[in-house]
Write a protein that holds these residues in place. Structure first.
Motif, PDB file in Angstrom:
ATOM      1  N   TYR A  92       0.800  -1.219   0.000  1.00  0.00           N
ATOM      2  CA  TYR A  92       0.000   0.000   0.000  1.00  0.00           C
ATOM      3  C   TYR A  92       0.832   1.268   0.000  1.00  0.00           C
ATOM      4  O   TYR A  92       0.333   2.343  -0.330  1.00  0.00           O
ATOM      5  CB  TYR A  92      -0.950  -0.007   1.193  1.00  0.00           C
ATOM      6  CG  TYR A  92      -2.196  -0.829   0.984  1.00  0.00           C
ATOM      7  CD1 TYR A  92      -2.305  -1.744  -0.067  1.00  0.00           C
ATOM      8  CD2 TYR A  92      -3.285  -0.711   1.837  1.00  0.00           C
ATOM      9  CE1 TYR A  92      -3.445  -2.501  -0.262  1.00  0.00           C
ATOM     10  CE2 TYR A  92      -4.439  -1.466   1.658  1.00  0.00           C
ATOM     11  CZ  TYR A  92      -4.514  -2.358   0.609  1.00  0.00           C
ATOM     12  OH  TYR A  92      -5.651  -3.093   0.423  1.00  0.00           O
ATOM     13  N   GLU A  93       2.093   1.171   0.374  1.00  0.00           N
ATOM     14  CA  GLU A  93       2.956   2.346   0.275  1.00  0.00           C
ATOM     15  C   GLU A  93       3.043   2.856  -1.160  1.00  0.00           C
ATOM     16  O   GLU A  93       3.350   4.034  -1.391  1.00  0.00           O
ATOM     17  CB  GLU A  93       4.356   2.010   0.795  1.00  0.00           C
ATOM     18  CG  GLU A  93       4.448   1.898   2.301  1.00  0.00           C
ATOM     19  CD  GLU A  93       4.102   0.506   2.837  1.00  0.00           C
ATOM     20  OE1 GLU A  93       4.509   0.201   3.957  1.00  0.00           O
ATOM     21  OE2 GLU A  93       3.403  -0.260   2.136  1.00  0.00           O
ATOM     22  N   THR A  96      -3.057   1.173  -3.641  1.00  0.00           N
ATOM     23  CA  THR A  96      -3.930   0.101  -3.167  1.00  0.00           C
ATOM     24  C   THR A  96      -4.339  -0.881  -4.255  1.00  0.00           C
ATOM     25  O   THR A  96      -4.910  -1.926  -3.949  1.00  0.00           O
ATOM     26  CB  THR A  96      -5.198   0.691  -2.536  1.00  0.00           C
ATOM     27  OG1 THR A  96      -5.866   1.526  -3.500  1.00  0.00           O
ATOM     28  CG2 THR A  96      -4.853   1.528  -1.305  1.00  0.00           C
ATOM     29  N   THR A 197      -5.799   5.477   2.243  1.00  0.00           N
ATOM     30  CA  THR A 197      -5.483   4.165   2.813  1.00  0.00           C
ATOM     31  C   THR A 197      -5.991   4.016   4.237  1.00  0.00           C
ATOM     32  O   THR A 197      -6.313   2.906   4.675  1.00  0.00           O
ATOM     33  CB  THR A 197      -3.971   3.914   2.808  1.00  0.00           C
ATOM     34  OG1 THR A 197      -3.330   4.849   3.675  1.00  0.00           O
ATOM     35  CG2 THR A 197      -3.395   4.037   1.394  1.00  0.00           C
ATOM     36  N   ILE A 199      -4.200   4.230   6.771  1.00  0.00           N
ATOM     37  CA  ILE A 199      -3.122   3.625   7.559  1.00  0.00           C
ATOM     38  C   ILE A 199      -2.323   4.696   8.294  1.00  0.00           C
ATOM     39  O   ILE A 199      -2.011   5.754   7.742  1.00  0.00           O
ATOM     40  CB  ILE A 199      -2.194   2.791   6.648  1.00  0.00           C
ATOM     41  CG1 ILE A 199      -2.948   1.546   6.144  1.00  0.00           C
ATOM     42  CG2 ILE A 199      -0.921   2.385   7.374  1.00  0.00           C
ATOM     43  CD1 ILE A 199      -2.165   0.717   5.150  1.00  0.00           C
ATOM     44  N   ASP A 200      -2.003   4.410   9.544  1.00  0.00           N
ATOM     45  CA  ASP A 200      -1.110   5.250  10.332  1.00  0.00           C
ATOM     46  C   ASP A 200       0.312   4.788  10.041  1.00  0.00           C
ATOM     47  O   ASP A 200       0.803   3.842  10.642  1.00  0.00           O
ATOM     48  CB  ASP A 200      -1.454   5.103  11.822  1.00  0.00           C
ATOM     49  CG  ASP A 200      -0.534   5.915  12.725  1.00  0.00           C
ATOM     50  OD1 ASP A 200       0.110   6.854  12.213  1.00  0.00           O
ATOM     51  OD2 ASP A 200      -0.454   5.591  13.922  1.00  0.00           O
ATOM     52  N   TRP A 201       0.981   5.465   9.101  1.00  0.00           N
ATOM     53  CA  TRP A 201       2.320   5.052   8.693  1.00  0.00           C
ATOM     54  C   TRP A 201       3.331   5.351   9.782  1.00  0.00           C
ATOM     55  O   TRP A 201       3.139   6.289  10.550  1.00  0.00           O
ATOM     56  CB  TRP A 201       2.706   5.769   7.389  1.00  0.00           C
ATOM     57  CG  TRP A 201       1.745   5.540   6.276  1.00  0.00           C
ATOM     58  CD1 TRP A 201       0.813   6.415   5.795  1.00  0.00           C
ATOM     59  CD2 TRP A 201       1.593   4.342   5.502  1.00  0.00           C
ATOM     60  NE1 TRP A 201       0.108   5.849   4.776  1.00  0.00           N
ATOM     61  CE2 TRP A 201       0.556   4.581   4.573  1.00  0.00           C
ATOM     62  CE3 TRP A 201       2.233   3.100   5.501  1.00  0.00           C
ATOM     63  CZ2 TRP A 201       0.147   3.621   3.649  1.00  0.00           C
ATOM     64  CZ3 TRP A 201       1.823   2.141   4.589  1.00  0.00           C
ATOM     65  CH2 TRP A 201       0.791   2.411   3.681  1.00  0.00           C
ATOM     66  N   TYR A 203       4.146   1.289   8.297  1.00  0.00           N
ATOM     67  CA  TYR A 203       3.539  -0.038   8.435  1.00  0.00           C
ATOM     68  C   TYR A 203       4.302  -0.808   9.506  1.00  0.00           C
ATOM     69  O   TYR A 203       5.529  -0.832   9.530  1.00  0.00           O
ATOM     70  CB  TYR A 203       3.622  -0.773   7.101  1.00  0.00           C
ATOM     71  CG  TYR A 203       2.775  -2.025   7.012  1.00  0.00           C
ATOM     72  CD1 TYR A 203       1.498  -1.977   6.462  1.00  0.00           C
ATOM     73  CD2 TYR A 203       3.250  -3.246   7.457  1.00  0.00           C
ATOM     74  CE1 TYR A 203       0.711  -3.125   6.364  1.00  0.00           C
ATOM     75  CE2 TYR A 203       2.478  -4.392   7.375  1.00  0.00           C
ATOM     76  CZ  TYR A 203       1.208  -4.328   6.828  1.00  0.00           C
ATOM     77  OH  TYR A 203       0.440  -5.459   6.744  1.00  0.00           O
ATOM     78  N   GLU A 205       4.438  -4.520  11.995  1.00  0.00           N
ATOM     79  CA  GLU A 205       4.014  -5.906  12.221  1.00  0.00           C
ATOM     80  C   GLU A 205       4.789  -6.489  13.401  1.00  0.00           C
ATOM     81  O   GLU A 205       5.741  -5.874  13.902  1.00  0.00           O
ATOM     82  CB  GLU A 205       4.191  -6.776  10.977  1.00  0.00           C
ATOM     83  CG  GLU A 205       2.899  -7.016  10.207  1.00  0.00           C
ATOM     84  CD  GLU A 205       1.780  -7.570  11.061  1.00  0.00           C
ATOM     85  OE1 GLU A 205       2.062  -8.226  12.091  1.00  0.00           O
ATOM     86  OE2 GLU A 205       0.609  -7.356  10.731  1.00  0.00           O
ATOM     87  N   THR A 265      -0.246  -2.914  12.212  1.00  0.00           N
ATOM     88  CA  THR A 265      -1.010  -1.979  11.385  1.00  0.00           C
ATOM     89  C   THR A 265      -2.456  -2.397  11.150  1.00  0.00           C
ATOM     90  O   THR A 265      -3.395  -1.636  11.426  1.00  0.00           O
ATOM     91  CB  THR A 265      -0.284  -1.772  10.047  1.00  0.00           C
ATOM     92  OG1 THR A 265       0.918  -1.032  10.288  1.00  0.00           O
ATOM     93  CG2 THR A 265      -1.155  -0.991   9.059  1.00  0.00           C
ATOM     94  N   TRP A 266      -2.677  -3.594  10.624  1.00  0.00           N
ATOM     95  CA  TRP A 266      -4.051  -3.972  10.287  1.00  0.00           C
ATOM     96  C   TRP A 266      -4.881  -4.249  11.520  1.00  0.00           C
ATOM     97  O   TRP A 266      -6.099  -4.046  11.526  1.00  0.00           O
ATOM     98  CB  TRP A 266      -4.054  -5.145   9.315  1.00  0.00           C
ATOM     99  CG  TRP A 266      -3.753  -4.694   7.927  1.00  0.00           C
ATOM    100  CD1 TRP A 266      -2.567  -4.820   7.265  1.00  0.00           C
ATOM    101  CD2 TRP A 266      -4.624  -3.980   7.044  1.00  0.00           C
ATOM    102  NE1 TRP A 266      -2.646  -4.232   6.024  1.00  0.00           N
ATOM    103  CE2 TRP A 266      -3.893  -3.714   5.860  1.00  0.00           C
ATOM    104  CE3 TRP A 266      -5.933  -3.537   7.148  1.00  0.00           C
ATOM    105  CZ2 TRP A 266      -4.456  -3.028   4.779  1.00  0.00           C
ATOM    106  CZ3 TRP A 266      -6.501  -2.855   6.069  1.00  0.00           C
ATOM    107  CH2 TRP A 266      -5.763  -2.609   4.904  1.00  0.00           C
ATOM    108  N   LEU A 269      -6.010  -0.876  12.535  1.00  0.00           N
ATOM    109  CA  LEU A 269      -6.963  -0.291  11.591  1.00  0.00           C
ATOM    110  C   LEU A 269      -8.332  -0.951  11.663  1.00  0.00           C
ATOM    111  O   LEU A 269      -9.362  -0.269  11.590  1.00  0.00           O
ATOM    112  CB  LEU A 269      -6.396  -0.414  10.174  1.00  0.00           C
ATOM    113  CG  LEU A 269      -7.125   0.331   9.063  1.00  0.00           C
ATOM    114  CD1 LEU A 269      -7.091   1.828   9.322  1.00  0.00           C
ATOM    115  CD2 LEU A 269      -6.475   0.016   7.716  1.00  0.00           C
TER     116      LEU A 269
END
Length: 331
Positions: A92-93, A96, A197, A199-201, A203, A205, A265-266, A269
């Motif tokens: 996604y960087e 999408t 997106t 997303i709180d960049w 990313y 994990e 991240t996910w 989200l």
């Protein structure tokens, strides 16, 4: 001589997408002198296009990745075509859409590359990628990749066991988890500055330490005997074959050992849809679709190539990591 990871869960020939290029290589082997011939062929003969050339990678890395395939025995396996592996993915960087990474990732600069190692380790620091990999033997491993979106591939990765890398930096007795962070560069990654997106960049994990230390967990620097293309997470990414693909974080710039479970991240989200563990499980559906089967690439509208989803993506030897856990609750 390469080191190949073999175990009963590796894909069998009847389970793997046919790959004409790979089979052509086997035919050439019968003619003898393959090593020199195959190495001299133009890019298109490997199934690569000129735009896939890894010219931006340092020579030492290209040489080591290529060496990981030298001496490979003739194996009765075919792989998901390179064009599908590199042309259909999530990153996604760079956007999408499934083709956005291949279209946009040429802006990524991967040399030099530094990885910060921090937290509960005896040897923290900022490590050039070459230093981080020094003394470790690259291996080729054929793994299934199962996306949470219910599509899948079979990919010949090249990398090192994460356990070997962690042993170099020496986790302390307080380390219980491993947190990973991707590069987030709004100047070179259009998705990072996109408002769509959510997303709180950057990313992020994470894995439990015993998951990270499992022999199947790989830090990949290549695929198909070449360094990783930008769109596949160059130059350094995680591959955890029994988990959904979003756990296999790309373009890693930070590894931190922690006492507590890291935010991911996910899960941040959409916590009701994406758990921390994210083990492939045909018995636990995504809230919006079934996980009981998957589309093995390549496929088409008329031939979706559905195959049954396997528990832990077929890597049953990891089951002991979750003994006593409720895998529907810890999804």
């Amino acid at each position: 001589m390469i080191i190949r990871h073999k175990d009963p869960s590796e894909p069998k020939s009847h389970e793997i997408t046919p790959e004409s290029v790979y089979l052509k290589r086997r035919e050439l082997m019968a003619l003898g002198g393959l090593a020199g011939l195959f190495g001299a062929l133009p890019a298109w003969a490997h199934g690569f296009s000129p735009v896939d050339e890894d010219g931006s990678r340092p020579r030492w890395l290209k040489d080591q990745v290529a060496k990981a395939r030298e001496g490979q025995p003739d194996v009765d396996e075919a792989l998901t075509p390179y064009k599908d592996v590199t042309g259909y993915n999530n990153f996604y960087e760079f956007g999408t859409g499934k083709t956005d990474p291949a279209d946009n990732a040429h802006t990524l600069q991967t040399d030099p590359w530094t990885v910060t190692v921090a937290g509960e380790v005896e040897k923290p620091g900022d490590y050039p990628l070459e230093t981080l990999l020094e003394g470790l033997t690259l291996e080729e491993r054929i793994y299934r990749l199962r996306c949470v979106e219910a599509w899948s591939m079979v990919i010949p990765w090249v990398g090192v066991p994460l356990a070997a890398l962690l042993k170099k930096v020496q986790p302390t007795s307080k380390a219980k988890y491993v947190a990973f962070t991707s590069l987030a560069d709004p100047e070179k990654m259009p998705g990072v500055k996109s408002p769509f997106t959510g997303i709180d960049w950057p990313y992020r994990e994470g894995l439990r330490l015993d998951e990270a230390m499992h022999s199947l967990t790989l830090m990949a620097v290549g695929l198909y005997g070449r360094t990783l293309p930008n769109q596949n997470g160059a130059p350094f990414r995680l591959v955890v074959p029994w988990k959904y693909g979003f756990k296999s974080i790309k373009s890693i710039v930070r590894i931190e050992l922690t006492e507590s479970e890291p935010a991911t991240t996910w899960n941040m989200l959409a916590p009701g849809e994406y758990g921390f563990y994210a083990n492939v499980n045909p018995e636990v559906d995504h809230p919006r679709w079934s996980q009981s089967r998957e589309r093995r690439l390549p496929n088409s509208f008329f031939d979706p190539n559905w195959v049954p989803t396997r528990m832990f993506n077929g890597y049953e030897q990891v089951a002991s990591l979750y003994k006593g856990m409720d895998l529907k609750r810890n999804y």
